[in-house]
Design an enzyme around this catalytic site. Sequence first.
Site, short mmCIF file in Angstrom:
data_model
loop_
_atom_site.label_atom_id
_atom_site.label_comp_id
_atom_site.label_asym_id
_atom_site.label_seq_id
_atom_site.Cartn_x
_atom_site.Cartn_y
_atom_site.Cartn_z
N ARG A 169 21.83 -4.14 -26.07
CA ARG A 169 20.39 -4.39 -26.09
C ARG A 169 19.62 -3.37 -26.92
O ARG A 169 18.42 -3.51 -27.14
CB ARG A 169 19.83 -4.37 -24.66
CG ARG A 169 20.44 -5.40 -23.76
CD ARG A 169 19.89 -5.28 -22.37
NE ARG A 169 18.51 -5.74 -22.31
CZ ARG A 169 18.14 -6.99 -22.05
NH1 ARG A 169 19.06 -7.90 -21.79
NH2 ARG A 169 16.89 -7.33 -22.02
N CYS A 216 16.18 -2.92 -25.35
CA CYS A 216 16.28 -1.85 -24.39
C CYS A 216 16.98 -2.37 -23.13
O CYS A 216 16.75 -3.51 -22.71
CB CYS A 216 14.95 -1.23 -23.95
SG CYS A 216 14.04 -0.51 -25.32
N ASN A 258 11.46 -1.40 -20.43
CA ASN A 258 11.88 -2.34 -21.47
C ASN A 258 10.70 -3.27 -21.72
O ASN A 258 10.25 -3.93 -20.79
CB ASN A 258 13.10 -3.13 -20.98
CG ASN A 258 13.43 -4.30 -21.88
OD1 ASN A 258 13.14 -4.27 -23.07
ND2 ASN A 258 14.04 -5.33 -21.32
N GLY A 259 10.20 -3.30 -22.95
CA GLY A 259 9.06 -4.15 -23.26
C GLY A 259 8.06 -3.40 -24.12
O GLY A 259 8.39 -2.36 -24.68
N TRP A 276 16.01 0.50 -27.85
CA TRP A 276 15.81 -0.05 -29.19
C TRP A 276 14.38 0.32 -29.54
O TRP A 276 13.44 -0.14 -28.90
CB TRP A 276 16.00 -1.56 -29.19
CG TRP A 276 15.94 -2.17 -30.56
CD1 TRP A 276 16.97 -2.28 -31.44
CD2 TRP A 276 14.80 -2.76 -31.18
NE1 TRP A 276 16.53 -2.89 -32.60
CE2 TRP A 276 15.21 -3.20 -32.46
CE3 TRP A 276 13.47 -2.95 -30.81
CZ2 TRP A 276 14.34 -3.82 -33.36
CZ3 TRP A 276 12.61 -3.58 -31.70
CH2 TRP A 276 13.05 -4.01 -32.96
N GLU A 306 23.89 -9.41 -41.48
CA GLU A 306 23.57 -8.59 -40.31
C GLU A 306 24.69 -7.63 -39.91
O GLU A 306 24.41 -6.57 -39.38
CB GLU A 306 23.10 -9.44 -39.12
CG GLU A 306 24.17 -10.25 -38.43
CD GLU A 306 23.62 -11.01 -37.23
OE1 GLU A 306 22.76 -10.51 -36.51
OE2 GLU A 306 24.08 -12.15 -37.02
N LYS A 365 20.54 -7.18 -29.27
CA LYS A 365 20.97 -8.52 -28.91
C LYS A 365 19.81 -9.41 -28.47
O LYS A 365 19.70 -10.54 -28.90
CB LYS A 365 22.02 -8.43 -27.80
CG LYS A 365 22.64 -9.76 -27.41
CD LYS A 365 23.55 -10.27 -28.49
CE LYS A 365 24.14 -11.62 -28.14
NZ LYS A 365 24.69 -12.26 -29.35
N GLU A 406 23.59 -19.90 -41.78
CA GLU A 406 24.21 -19.13 -40.71
C GLU A 406 25.29 -18.19 -41.27
O GLU A 406 25.40 -17.03 -40.86
CB GLU A 406 24.79 -20.09 -39.65
CG GLU A 406 25.55 -19.47 -38.50
CD GLU A 406 24.74 -18.48 -37.66
OE1 GLU A 406 23.52 -18.36 -37.85
OE2 GLU A 406 25.37 -17.80 -36.84
N LYS A 461 25.21 -14.15 -40.88
CA LYS A 461 26.32 -13.39 -40.27
C LYS A 461 26.73 -12.25 -41.18
O LYS A 461 26.95 -11.13 -40.74
CB LYS A 461 27.56 -14.27 -40.02
CG LYS A 461 27.51 -15.24 -38.89
CD LYS A 461 27.48 -14.63 -37.52
CE LYS A 461 26.09 -14.29 -37.08
NZ LYS A 461 25.27 -15.29 -36.50
N HIS A 469 17.24 -24.87 -58.97
CA HIS A 469 15.80 -24.58 -59.01
C HIS A 469 15.52 -23.09 -58.93
O HIS A 469 14.39 -22.69 -58.65
CB HIS A 469 15.08 -25.32 -57.88
CG HIS A 469 15.21 -26.80 -57.97
ND1 HIS A 469 14.57 -27.54 -58.94
CD2 HIS A 469 15.95 -27.68 -57.26
CE1 HIS A 469 14.89 -28.82 -58.81
NE2 HIS A 469 15.73 -28.92 -57.79
O1 M6R Z 1 18.76 -14.89 -27.88
P1 M6R Z 1 18.25 -15.74 -28.99
O2 M6R Z 1 19.20 -16.83 -29.34
O3 M6R Z 1 16.87 -16.27 -28.74
O4 M6R Z 1 18.18 -14.77 -30.23
C1 M6R Z 1 17.67 -15.19 -31.46
C2 M6R Z 1 18.03 -14.23 -32.55
O5 M6R Z 1 17.54 -12.97 -32.29
C3 M6R Z 1 19.55 -14.15 -32.75
O6 M6R Z 1 20.11 -15.40 -32.99
C4 M6R Z 1 19.88 -13.21 -33.92
O7 M6R Z 1 19.42 -13.75 -35.12
C5 M6R Z 1 21.38 -12.92 -33.95
N1 M6R Z 1 21.59 -11.53 -34.19
C6 M6R Z 1 22.09 -13.67 -35.01
O8 M6R Z 1 23.43 -13.39 -35.05
#
Ligand code: M6R
Length: 611
Positions: A27, A2, A99-100, A73, A491, A606, A484, A488, A507
Amino acid sequence: MCGIVGYIGPKNAYPIIINGLKRLEYRGYDSAGIALIDKEISVFKKKGKVSDLEEFVSDKNTAGTIGIGHTRWATHGEPNDVNAHPHVSMKGEFVVIHNGIIENYSRLKKRLEDRGYVFQSETDTEVLANLIEYIYSFSNVSAEIAVRLALSKVIGAYGILVICRHEQDKIIAARKGSPLVIGIGEGEYFFASDATPIVEHTKSVIYLNDNDVAIVTKDELSLKTIHNVQVNPKVQKLSLDIGEIEKGGYDHFMLKEIFEQPKSILDTFRGRVALDRKSIHLGGLHDVFDRITHAKRIIIIGCGTSWHAGLVGEYLFEDLARIPVEVEYASEFRYRNPVIFPDDVIISISQSGETADTLAAIKLAKEAGALVLGVCNVVGSSIPRETHAGVYTHAGPEIGVASTKAFTAQVTVLAMMATSMGFKRGVLSQEDYEKLIEELYNIPPKIEEILSFNEEFKRIAELYKDATNFLYLGRGYLFPVALEGALKLKEISYIHAEGYPAAEMKHGPIALIDQHMPVVVIATKDKSYEKIVSNIQEVKARKGIVIAIVNKGDTIIRDLADHVLEIPESHEALAPLLTVVPLQLLSYYIAVFRGCNVDQPRNLAKSVTVE
Ligand code: M6R
């Protein structure tokens, strides 16, 4: 998650707030809303993006020099118009954006219902709006006191902006756990969840601390705690530049951020590697460097991509400094009664510096007496303020939800830490130390070279855009890169993808391989090169499609794989910084070809400020 924005001053608040909401849309983008004071308070809110809200209000009166806005969000209640913020209290006295999460909201709601309150939405925020109103009417106090008393009953996290129908000259802002920044202009103030909506108006800001309440008119800001203790505001200067938060001609922020990596990694070195490139000095760790160098154990905590950077860190610290490392998901660490010794060193990694689980894990580690460090990107965010010491990654604002340049900056910081600690511990000789620094310096031009193969990554992406599954394999330093790469892809393109250590394939995951399964193998030259060549043969024997990331001139894998993406050679420990780049671009182009919203993938936000 948010984003919240506010304005009070002589100008029309609407365009300032709408532009601010667009900057904060990363956000959360489930709904957007705005409240404006123009003798009366008008509230407009809409499910969807800020652009949907703009369209909705296009024929409405948006006059008013005071206003608050929100991009959501969803946590409590599905994304719809009613659950969108702002929330208006039952009698219309107060309007709140938040926000929270208010954890005890259902108990508070029940008490208010017993006193005749009726709720429109499913949100925790409406409970807060009604609680403030109830205290205000029942106790006959000012809006400020009602807000402070209400907040003293709340358990949870909040960054809020509140306006009151009877005190139309002010905005009341408060923070606990969720970030809030106030920008100071000439006879005007700006409010936001982070500095990005503020920087185009002013560079003077105040970051609120937990339990701060600011009472702001257009001429005056008064800061106190929720317990009514006056606080001296600490005004800071933003170093952020407006160009850093714009797309700068790229189609998406994610693409811009991928292409920024040669520069962002240099920015991470800047001022930390001596000009003669013979030593590293991490100023933020100066006071604790002896202690961390003699640590018996390091525990790295983070979430998502930051956790993947932590896994690379494990290889770096163990390999280069010979310190045992454990890497933990912050969300698991905090809930599983972990054994933490006072002489442990905890490294918390976070791009946003606001991730709720990471913050909670930090708190736990501090309570156990450990030394807690932060590796964060957002200057002034909560984690750098909660940790004993740390290093900013200085990658610049990362706006695309998928983390790219923050990852390479985090790995760069960890590599600098491990290298300098390894030297100090005598694990690395002077020659090894200088060689690693030189190798680090060679990373940005090598990334430039990888980026120049952009069209090739795009071509392969188009071939596999309709795949339904992907497997990513890597060994050693490249195993976290496989994770990673898979993250990517899933997501932003919504294709199911899994990362595995290549040797684990036999395995279980090998059962998935057939002629439809693209397998991305990260196979640059290192000590397990021959083993990974065998893994590629195992995939080919089951008719899997191999897309291999290899070093330039590799003929062995070229003969085996369906596609090879060549990258320059590097020191084995720094290979994650190079090998991740083709994977970022592959995911990016697959998502673009599938018509996905790359910068704002569904269901994500984010900064994850909920637990
Ligand atoms: O702000 P942060 O690095 O703590 O965030 C952690 C994760 O939420 C963040 O890396 C998330 O997995 C990303 N969308 C990955 O691309």
